[in-house]
Design a protein around this motif. Structure first.
Motif, PDB file in Angstrom:
ATOM      1  N   LYS A   1       0.846  -1.199   0.000  1.00  0.00           N
ATOM      2  CA  LYS A   1       0.000   0.000   0.000  1.00  0.00           C
ATOM      3  C   LYS A   1       0.879   1.246   0.000  1.00  0.00           C
ATOM      4  CE  LYS A   1      -2.465  -0.944   3.648  1.00  0.00           C
ATOM      5  NZ  LYS A   1      -3.397  -0.821   4.753  1.00  0.00           N
ATOM      6  N   ALA A   2       0.412   2.294  -0.676  1.00  0.00           N
ATOM      7  CA  ALA A   2       1.138   3.565  -0.637  1.00  0.00           C
ATOM      8  C   ALA A   2       0.954   4.198   0.737  1.00  0.00           C
ATOM      9  CB  ALA A   2       0.603   4.495  -1.718  1.00  0.00           C
ATOM     10  N   ILE A   3       1.918   4.999   1.172  1.00  0.00           N
ATOM     11  CA  ILE A   3       1.753   5.681   2.462  1.00  0.00           C
ATOM     12  C   ILE A   3       0.719   6.794   2.314  1.00  0.00           C
ATOM     13  CG2 ILE A   3       4.107   5.160   3.196  1.00  0.00           C
ATOM     14  CD1 ILE A   3       4.775   8.130   2.643  1.00  0.00           C
ATOM     15  N   ASP A   4       0.217   7.291   3.453  1.00  0.00           N
ATOM     16  CA  ASP A   4      -0.763   8.378   3.422  1.00  0.00           C
ATOM     17  C   ASP A   4      -0.166   9.600   2.722  1.00  0.00           C
ATOM     18  OD1 ASP A   4      -2.509   6.803   4.770  1.00  0.00           O
ATOM     19  OD2 ASP A   4      -2.090   7.685   6.745  1.00  0.00           O
ATOM     20  N   GLU A   5      -1.070  10.430   2.191  1.00  0.00           N
ATOM     21  CA  GLU A   5      -0.589  11.625   1.489  1.00  0.00           C
ATOM     22  C   GLU A   5      -0.181  12.738   2.458  1.00  0.00           C
ATOM     23  OE1 GLU A   5      -2.098  12.814  -2.524  1.00  0.00           O
ATOM     24  OE2 GLU A   5      -3.863  11.768  -1.793  1.00  0.00           O
TER      25      GLU A   5
ATOM     26  N   ILE B   1       7.336  19.415   4.698  1.00  0.00           N
ATOM     27  CA  ILE B   1       8.250  18.565   3.935  1.00  0.00           C
ATOM     28  C   ILE B   1       7.487  17.850   2.824  1.00  0.00           C
ATOM     29  CG2 ILE B   1       9.890  16.619   4.058  1.00  0.00           C
ATOM     30  CD1 ILE B   1      10.691  18.893   5.893  1.00  0.00           C
ATOM     31  N   GLY B   2       8.011  17.928   1.613  1.00  0.00           N
ATOM     32  CA  GLY B   2       7.490  17.110   0.519  1.00  0.00           C
ATOM     33  C   GLY B   2       8.325  15.840   0.459  1.00  0.00           C
ATOM     34  N   MET B   3       7.659  14.697   0.412  1.00  0.00           N
ATOM     35  CA  MET B   3       8.407  13.445   0.451  1.00  0.00           C
ATOM     36  C   MET B   3       8.181  12.609  -0.797  1.00  0.00           C
ATOM     37  SD  MET B   3       8.424  10.555   3.364  1.00  0.00           S
ATOM     38  CE  MET B   3       8.512   8.883   2.783  1.00  0.00           C
ATOM     39  N   LEU B   4       9.267  12.271  -1.466  1.00  0.00           N
ATOM     40  CA  LEU B   4       9.194  11.325  -2.576  1.00  0.00           C
ATOM     41  C   LEU B   4       9.277   9.919  -2.019  1.00  0.00           C
ATOM     42  CD1 LEU B   4       9.996  13.655  -4.797  1.00  0.00           C
ATOM     43  CD2 LEU B   4      10.845  11.659  -6.014  1.00  0.00           C
ATOM     44  N   SER B   5       8.439   9.058  -2.534  1.00  0.00           N
ATOM     45  CA  SER B   5       8.455   7.671  -2.055  1.00  0.00           C
ATOM     46  C   SER B   5       9.347   6.783  -2.898  1.00  0.00           C
ATOM     47  CB  SER B   5       7.045   7.083  -2.084  1.00  0.00           C
ATOM     48  OG  SER B   5       6.184   7.873  -1.324  1.00  0.00           O
ATOM     49  N   GLY B   6       9.635   7.196  -4.129  1.00  0.00           N
ATOM     50  CA  GLY B   6      10.443   6.372  -5.027  1.00  0.00           C
ATOM     51  C   GLY B   6       9.595   5.296  -5.694  1.00  0.00           C
ATOM     52  N   CYS B   7      10.044   4.795  -6.826  1.00  0.00           N
ATOM     53  CA  CYS B   7       9.279   3.759  -7.544  1.00  0.00           C
ATOM     54  C   CYS B   7       9.491   2.412  -6.875  1.00  0.00           C
ATOM     55  CB  CYS B   7       9.735   3.651  -8.994  1.00  0.00           C
ATOM     56  SG  CYS B   7       9.988   5.189  -9.811  1.00  0.00           S
ATOM     57  N   VAL B   8      10.747   1.923  -6.912  1.00  0.00           N
ATOM     58  CA  VAL B   8      11.055   0.657  -6.251  1.00  0.00           C
ATOM     59  C   VAL B   8      10.862   0.829  -4.747  1.00  0.00           C
ATOM     60  CG1 VAL B   8      12.870  -1.054  -5.833  1.00  0.00           C
ATOM     61  CG2 VAL B   8      12.684   0.029  -8.071  1.00  0.00           C
ATOM     62  N   GLY B   9      11.240   1.999  -4.237  1.00  0.00           N
ATOM     63  CA  GLY B   9      11.114   2.269  -2.795  1.00  0.00           C
ATOM     64  C   GLY B   9       9.689   2.134  -2.318  1.00  0.00           C
TER      65      GLY B   9
ATOM     66  N   VAL C   1       4.271  16.470   6.802  1.00  0.00           N
ATOM     67  CA  VAL C   1       4.830  15.722   5.662  1.00  0.00           C
ATOM     68  C   VAL C   1       3.744  15.507   4.622  1.00  0.00           C
ATOM     69  CG1 VAL C   1       5.994  13.590   4.941  1.00  0.00           C
ATOM     70  CG2 VAL C   1       6.447  14.553   7.217  1.00  0.00           C
ATOM     71  N   ARG C   2       4.081  15.839   3.382  1.00  0.00           N
ATOM     72  CA  ARG C   2       3.149  15.594   2.275  1.00  0.00           C
ATOM     73  C   ARG C   2       3.811  14.674   1.254  1.00  0.00           C
ATOM     74  NH1 ARG C   2       1.637  21.827   1.015  1.00  0.00           N
ATOM     75  NH2 ARG C   2       0.961  22.409   3.110  1.00  0.00           N
ATOM     76  N   SER C   3       3.080  13.664   0.860  1.00  0.00           N
ATOM     77  CA  SER C   3       3.601  12.744  -0.166  1.00  0.00           C
ATOM     78  C   SER C   3       2.537  12.586  -1.253  1.00  0.00           C
ATOM     79  CB  SER C   3       3.944  11.386   0.468  1.00  0.00           C
ATOM     80  OG  SER C   3       4.585  10.554  -0.461  1.00  0.00           O
ATOM     81  N   PRO C   4       2.423  13.595  -2.128  1.00  0.00           N
ATOM     82  CA  PRO C   4       1.300  13.616  -3.085  1.00  0.00           C
ATOM     83  C   PRO C   4       1.337  12.460  -4.075  1.00  0.00           C
ATOM     84  CG  PRO C   4       2.704  15.582  -3.281  1.00  0.00           C
ATOM     85  CD  PRO C   4       3.355  14.693  -2.295  1.00  0.00           C
ATOM     86  N   ARG C   5       0.148  11.967  -4.413  1.00  0.00           N
ATOM     87  CA  ARG C   5       0.033  10.867  -5.377  1.00  0.00           C
ATOM     88  C   ARG C   5       0.529  11.276  -6.767  1.00  0.00           C
ATOM     89  NH1 ARG C   5      -0.508   8.275  -1.468  1.00  0.00           N
ATOM     90  NH2 ARG C   5      -2.375   7.326  -0.608  1.00  0.00           N
TER      91      ARG C   5
ATOM     92  N   ALA D   1      13.794  11.695 -18.696  1.00  0.00           N
ATOM     93  CA  ALA D   1      14.235  12.178 -17.374  1.00  0.00           C
ATOM     94  C   ALA D   1      13.795  13.628 -17.161  1.00  0.00           C
ATOM     95  CB  ALA D   1      15.755  12.041 -17.258  1.00  0.00           C
ATOM     96  N   MET D   2      13.885  14.442 -18.203  1.00  0.00           N
ATOM     97  CA  MET D   2      13.483  15.854 -18.080  1.00  0.00           C
ATOM     98  C   MET D   2      11.979  15.980 -17.850  1.00  0.00           C
ATOM     99  SD  MET D   2      15.712  18.008 -20.820  1.00  0.00           S
ATOM    100  CE  MET D   2      17.007  17.115 -21.606  1.00  0.00           C
ATOM    101  N   LYS D   3      11.226  15.153 -18.544  1.00  0.00           N
ATOM    102  CA  LYS D   3       9.759  15.180 -18.381  1.00  0.00           C
ATOM    103  C   LYS D   3       9.390  14.865 -16.927  1.00  0.00           C
ATOM    104  CE  LYS D   3       6.445  12.201 -19.966  1.00  0.00           C
ATOM    105  NZ  LYS D   3       6.137  11.080 -20.834  1.00  0.00           N
ATOM    106  N   LEU D   4      10.031  13.851 -16.379  1.00  0.00           N
ATOM    107  CA  LEU D   4       9.746  13.462 -14.988  1.00  0.00           C
ATOM    108  C   LEU D   4      10.198  14.548 -14.010  1.00  0.00           C
ATOM    109  CD1 LEU D   4      10.900   9.732 -15.313  1.00  0.00           C
ATOM    110  CD2 LEU D   4       8.543  10.525 -15.054  1.00  0.00           C
ATOM    111  N   ALA D   5      11.361  15.134 -14.282  1.00  0.00           N
ATOM    112  CA  ALA D   5      11.876  16.192 -13.395  1.00  0.00           C
ATOM    113  C   ALA D   5      10.902  17.369 -13.342  1.00  0.00           C
ATOM    114  CB  ALA D   5      13.253  16.649 -13.891  1.00  0.00           C
ATOM    115  N   LYS D   6      10.381  17.767 -14.489  1.00  0.00           N
ATOM    116  CA  LYS D   6       9.447  18.909 -14.528  1.00  0.00           C
ATOM    117  C   LYS D   6       8.189  18.606 -13.722  1.00  0.00           C
ATOM    118  CE  LYS D   6      11.123  20.552 -18.986  1.00  0.00           C
ATOM    119  NZ  LYS D   6      10.880  20.619 -20.442  1.00  0.00           N
ATOM    120  N   ARG D   7       7.707  17.388 -13.850  1.00  0.00           N
ATOM    121  CA  ARG D   7       6.500  16.999 -13.105  1.00  0.00           C
ATOM    122  C   ARG D   7       6.755  17.096 -11.599  1.00  0.00           C
ATOM    123  NH1 ARG D   7       2.422  13.006 -14.043  1.00  0.00           N
ATOM    124  NH2 ARG D   7       0.872  13.318 -12.401  1.00  0.00           N
ATOM    125  N   ASN D   8       7.884  16.577 -11.140  1.00  0.00           N
ATOM    126  CA  ASN D   8       8.165  16.621  -9.698  1.00  0.00           C
ATOM    127  C   ASN D   8       8.381  18.055  -9.209  1.00  0.00           C
ATOM    128  OD1 ASN D   8       7.909  13.914  -8.961  1.00  0.00           O
ATOM    129  ND2 ASN D   8       9.986  13.414  -9.650  1.00  0.00           N
TER     130      ASN D   8
END
Ligand code: SF4
Ligand code: SF4
Length: 439
Positions: free
Chosen positions: A177-181, A193-201, A223-227, A245-252
């Motif tokens: 399950k994903a962690i709470d947002e 704090i904005g928190m990245l969860s990572g893909c494999v992580g 702590v915020r970990s947006p979907r 990689a650039m597309k993903l960077a802009k989104r984050n």
């Protein structure tokens, strides 16, 4: 070692700013002892100095991108140990990453290489796809069939697939399950704090993400970990796909606009987030936004030190050792903060690890593409860990955790790999489950 087919004999055209890094090298050789591949095989062509000469030769048209040249470049872990050792400040990773990206475009690949690249690029970067792909393996683990099945498929599909199967942690939830947002601060709020969860992580280390958020909330952070967050971009970036990689960077960057700090407990992803300014430096609409984003990114150990935490109230009488993840020690130059935090825990004995900052052979997807060198490095790491007498190895990167744990299991060494956050969570919040491993 099986070698990929060579590229066409075309000249490697590097950005002038990248090529400048090769000109900065004075060939002093001080980086050689810090290089894992040179340490293992003693081949100058598998040293940083040697590879710089090869890349410069390709860029100047004096060398062809033939199989032997590509083999030496492929064997580089991009661990950046050479950058830490270099007195001239050569930013080596810019050279190897741009060279790989440009050489990759023309390469013909074997079936198993294509399969691994498809899995790492299309499955591992998408948590839902990864959960789906892991489901059969998890079911087989529960039925006690995984050992036999992974041996069979590994034998048929080759050593790269076999290595990938070996890396799978011995147990885990069927559908993580994903962690709470959102986690509210449990003390007067210090920052958001904005928190990245990572893909494999997020799929394999959900517990570490959960504990990171709980620990930060305990220390006074919202702590915020947006979907809406996406992969940090490390896999496409290192696989020669800068556009993705650039597309993903802009989104984050957009997703974490209003956070005081951006944190991730995974060193490999953190290193990538800190590269966004370099990645987007030529995009006028994004360059400054990327600089601002990078100024707010912190590794979890850096951030906790910045919060100036009190001494943890719970003692942990344990003997541990600490492995420096390359993406933390060399890419982010972070070695003191995790050790400082561990030293605050009463009863915790941290035994020094020989060659603690020599790569364990994980190196992103390297362990899948170069399984022989990767395993040789894992064996060396395990022997160093064995010599400490500790039965817990602490490290801040999921790739290292999977590599070290799987190798320890393979040779029957009783070692559990844990993230510093797990120990800190117990020390601050008083968990009782003190023997759960990270993987
Ligand atoms: S230490 Fe730096 S300058 Fe010396 S050989 Fe290595 S990369 Fe070149
Ligand atoms: S990045 Fe690592 S493996 Fe590659 S040349 Fe530098 S020290 Fe050696």
């Amino acid at each position: 070692m099986t070698q990929s087919a060579q590229t066409k004999s075309t000249r490697l055209t590097l950005d002038q700013r990248t090529l400048h890094q090769a000109d900065v090298c004075v060939h002093c050789g001080l980086c050689l002892p810090a290089c894992p591949t040179y340490t293992l095989n003693g081949n100058e062509n598998d040293s940083p100095r040697g590879r710089i000469v090869l890349m410069k030769g390709l860029a100047e048209g004096r060398l062809d991108a033939n199989a032997p040249v590509l083999k030496h470049l492929d064997l580089c872990l991009d661990c950046r140990g050479c950058e830490t050792a270099c007195p001239s400040g050569v930013i080596y990773h810019e050279l190897i990453e741009e060279s790989r990206a440009k050489l990759n475009a023309d390469r013909k690949r074997r079936f198993d290489e294509k399969l691994i690249r498809w899995i790492t690029g299309r499955v591992m970067t998408r948590p839902k796809m990864l959960k789906l792909a892991l489901l059969p393996a998890r079911l087989m683990q529960r039925a006690g069939l995984w050992g036999v099945m992974s041996k069979l498929t590994g034998a048929v599909l080759g050593p790269r697939v076999a290595k990938m199967q070996q890396m799978l942690p011995a147990s885990g939830p069927l559908w993580p399950k994903a962690i709470d947002e959102r986690f509210e601060a449990r003390q007067p709020k210090k920052m958001t704090i904005g928190m990245l969860s990572g893909c494999v992580g997020s799929v394999m280390f959900g517990q570490t993400n959960q504990q990171t958020a709980e620990l930060l909330a305990h220390l006074g952070c919202e702590v915020r970990s947006p979907r809406e967050q996406v992969c940090c971009g490390a896999i496409p970036h290192h696989d020669g796909n800068p556009t993705e990689a650039m597309k993903l960077a802009k989104r984050n960057i957009e997703v974490f606009t209003d956070c005081d700090r951006i944190v991730i407990p995974i060193a490999g992803c953190g290193a990538m987030l800190k590269e966004y300014d370099h990645l987007l430096r030529d995009d006028p609409a994004w360059a400054q936004r990327a600089v601002d984003f990078v100024s707010r990114v912190r590794d979890i150990s850096e951030l906790i030190c910045e919060l100036d935490p009190p001494v943890p109230p719970h003692a942990l009488p344990m003997r541990v050792t600490y492995h420096d993840a390359c993406h933390l020690a060399h890419a982010q130059k972070i070695t003191a903060p995790p050790r400082r935090l561990l030293a605050m825990i009463e009863g915790l004995e941290v035994v020094p690890l020989a060659e603690s900052d020599l790569c364990c052979g994980a190196a992103g997807t390297y362990n899948l593409m170069q399984p022989e060198m990767s395993t040789d490095l894992a064996v060396r790491k395990i022997e160093n860990i064995r010599a400490t007498g500790a039965n817990i190895c602490v490290t801040g990167n999921v790739g290292c955790a999977m590599q070290i744990q799987s190798q320890a299991d393979a040779v029957g060494l009783d070692v559990q790999v844990m993230h510093p956050v797990e120990l800190l969570h117990r020390a601050y919040l008083g968990d009782t489950e003190t023997t759960d491993a990270m993987v």
